[in-house]
Motif scaffolding. Structure first.
Motif, PDB file in Angstrom:
ATOM      1  N   UNK A  47      42.327  42.708  45.286  1.00 10.68           N
ATOM      2  CA  UNK A  47      41.166  42.325  44.491  1.00 10.68           C
ATOM      3  C   UNK A  47      40.524  43.580  43.931  1.00 10.68           C
ATOM      4  N   UNK A  48      39.836  43.412  42.811  1.00 10.39           N
ATOM      5  CA  UNK A  48      39.153  44.544  42.193  1.00 10.39           C
ATOM      6  C   UNK A  48      37.760  44.130  41.757  1.00 10.39           C
ATOM      7  N   UNK A  49      36.922  45.136  41.621  1.00 11.38           N
ATOM      8  CA  UNK A  49      35.692  44.983  40.865  1.00 11.38           C
ATOM      9  C   UNK A  49      36.056  45.373  39.444  1.00 11.38           C
ATOM     10  N   UNK A  50      35.533  44.615  38.477  1.00 16.37           N
ATOM     11  CA  UNK A  50      35.922  44.827  37.088  1.00 16.37           C
ATOM     12  C   UNK A  50      34.680  44.873  36.198  1.00 16.37           C
ATOM     13  N   UNK A  51      34.573  45.953  35.441  1.00 13.72           N
ATOM     14  CA  UNK A  51      33.497  46.126  34.476  1.00 13.72           C
ATOM     15  C   UNK A  51      34.099  46.246  33.089  1.00 13.72           C
ATOM     16  N   UNK A  52      33.369  45.787  32.095  1.00 11.65           N
ATOM     17  CA  UNK A  52      33.755  46.044  30.716  1.00 11.65           C
ATOM     18  C   UNK A  52      32.832  47.126  30.188  1.00 11.65           C
ATOM     19  N   UNK A  53      33.399  48.296  29.961  1.00  8.11           N
ATOM     20  CA  UNK A  53      32.636  49.423  29.417  1.00  8.11           C
ATOM     21  C   UNK A  53      32.661  49.286  27.900  1.00  8.11           C
ATOM     22  N   UNK A  54      31.797  48.430  27.399  1.00  9.96           N
ATOM     23  CA  UNK A  54      31.834  48.047  25.986  1.00  9.96           C
ATOM     24  C   UNK A  54      31.650  49.224  25.043  1.00  9.96           C
ATOM     25  N   UNK A  55      30.855  50.198  25.445  1.00  7.53           N
ATOM     26  CA  UNK A  55      30.621  51.342  24.555  1.00  7.53           C
ATOM     27  C   UNK A  55      31.888  52.165  24.345  1.00  7.53           C
ATOM     28  N   UNK A  56      32.864  51.992  25.224  1.00  9.11           N
ATOM     29  CA  UNK A  56      34.134  52.711  25.111  1.00  9.11           C
ATOM     30  C   UNK A  56      35.291  51.783  24.735  1.00  9.11           C
ATOM     31  N   UNK A  57      35.041  50.473  24.723  1.00 13.19           N
ATOM     32  CA  UNK A  57      36.119  49.528  24.435  1.00 13.19           C
ATOM     33  C   UNK A  57      37.165  49.491  25.534  1.00 13.19           C
ATOM     34  N   UNK A  58      36.736  49.719  26.762  1.00 18.29           N
ATOM     35  CA  UNK A  58      37.660  49.796  27.903  1.00 18.29           C
ATOM     36  C   UNK A  58      37.204  48.892  29.036  1.00 18.29           C
ATOM     37  N   UNK A  59      38.156  48.595  29.889  1.00 20.29           N
ATOM     38  CA  UNK A  59      37.897  47.911  31.159  1.00 20.29           C
ATOM     39  C   UNK A  59      38.008  48.953  32.260  1.00 20.29           C
ATOM     40  N   UNK A  60      37.173  48.823  33.275  1.00 11.91           N
ATOM     41  CA  UNK A  60      37.201  49.715  34.432  1.00 11.91           C
ATOM     42  C   UNK A  60      37.371  48.843  35.668  1.00 11.91           C
ATOM     43  N   UNK A  61      38.433  49.091  36.428  1.00 16.00           N
ATOM     44  CA  UNK A  61      38.709  48.332  37.645  1.00 16.00           C
ATOM     45  C   UNK A  61      38.715  49.287  38.833  1.00 16.00           C
TER      46      UNK A  61
END
Length: 123
Positions: free
Chosen positions: A85-99
């Motif tokens: 399992x992961x924690x998942x963020x959408x770093x919208x200012x960079x157009x990336x996902x961070x897991x």
């Protein structure tokens, strides 16, 4: 955390912390270390939450099962084989996902705290 150092074509997976010698360790010792890695994940998740807000909590078992019959893009296919399992963020200012997750599924491998930055949407 400076996400820009993880930017590049497609995705980047970085082991923030890696155990040493747990491949051959007693199961109880390994379990205790897994718990410590998850505690470190929670601490770091708190810092990332301050930057990007509350994360999604995503189980990867379904993704892992889907890799047998579907073409799942990287880094998600490989990550699902190592992390439950992961924690998942959408770093919208960079157009990336961070897991952020703990690679502890393979008892014949070291435990790792993994950070994944990708421009590929999760499956």
């Amino acid at each position: 955390m400076d996400i820009d150092r993880y930017l590049g074509p497609g995705h980047r997976t970085t082991a923030l912390v890696t155990s040493h010698g747990l491949v051959v360790a007693d199961a109880a010792v390994r379990l205790a270390q897994v718990e410590r890695f998850h505690e470190r994940k929670e601490d770091l998740a708190g810092e990332l939450t301050q930057r990007w807000g509350d994360p999604d909590h995503v189980g990867l078992q379904t993704v892992r099962l889907r890799t047998e019959t579907e073409e799942i893009p990287e880094p998600w296919a490989g990550l699902s084989l190592r992390v439950g399992e992961v924690y998942l963020w959408q770093a919208e200012e960079h157009g990336r996902w961070v897991a952020l997750g703990v690679a502890d599924l393979d008892p014949y491998d070291e435990i790792q705290l993994l950070l994944v930055v990708t421009d590929t949407d999760p499956p």
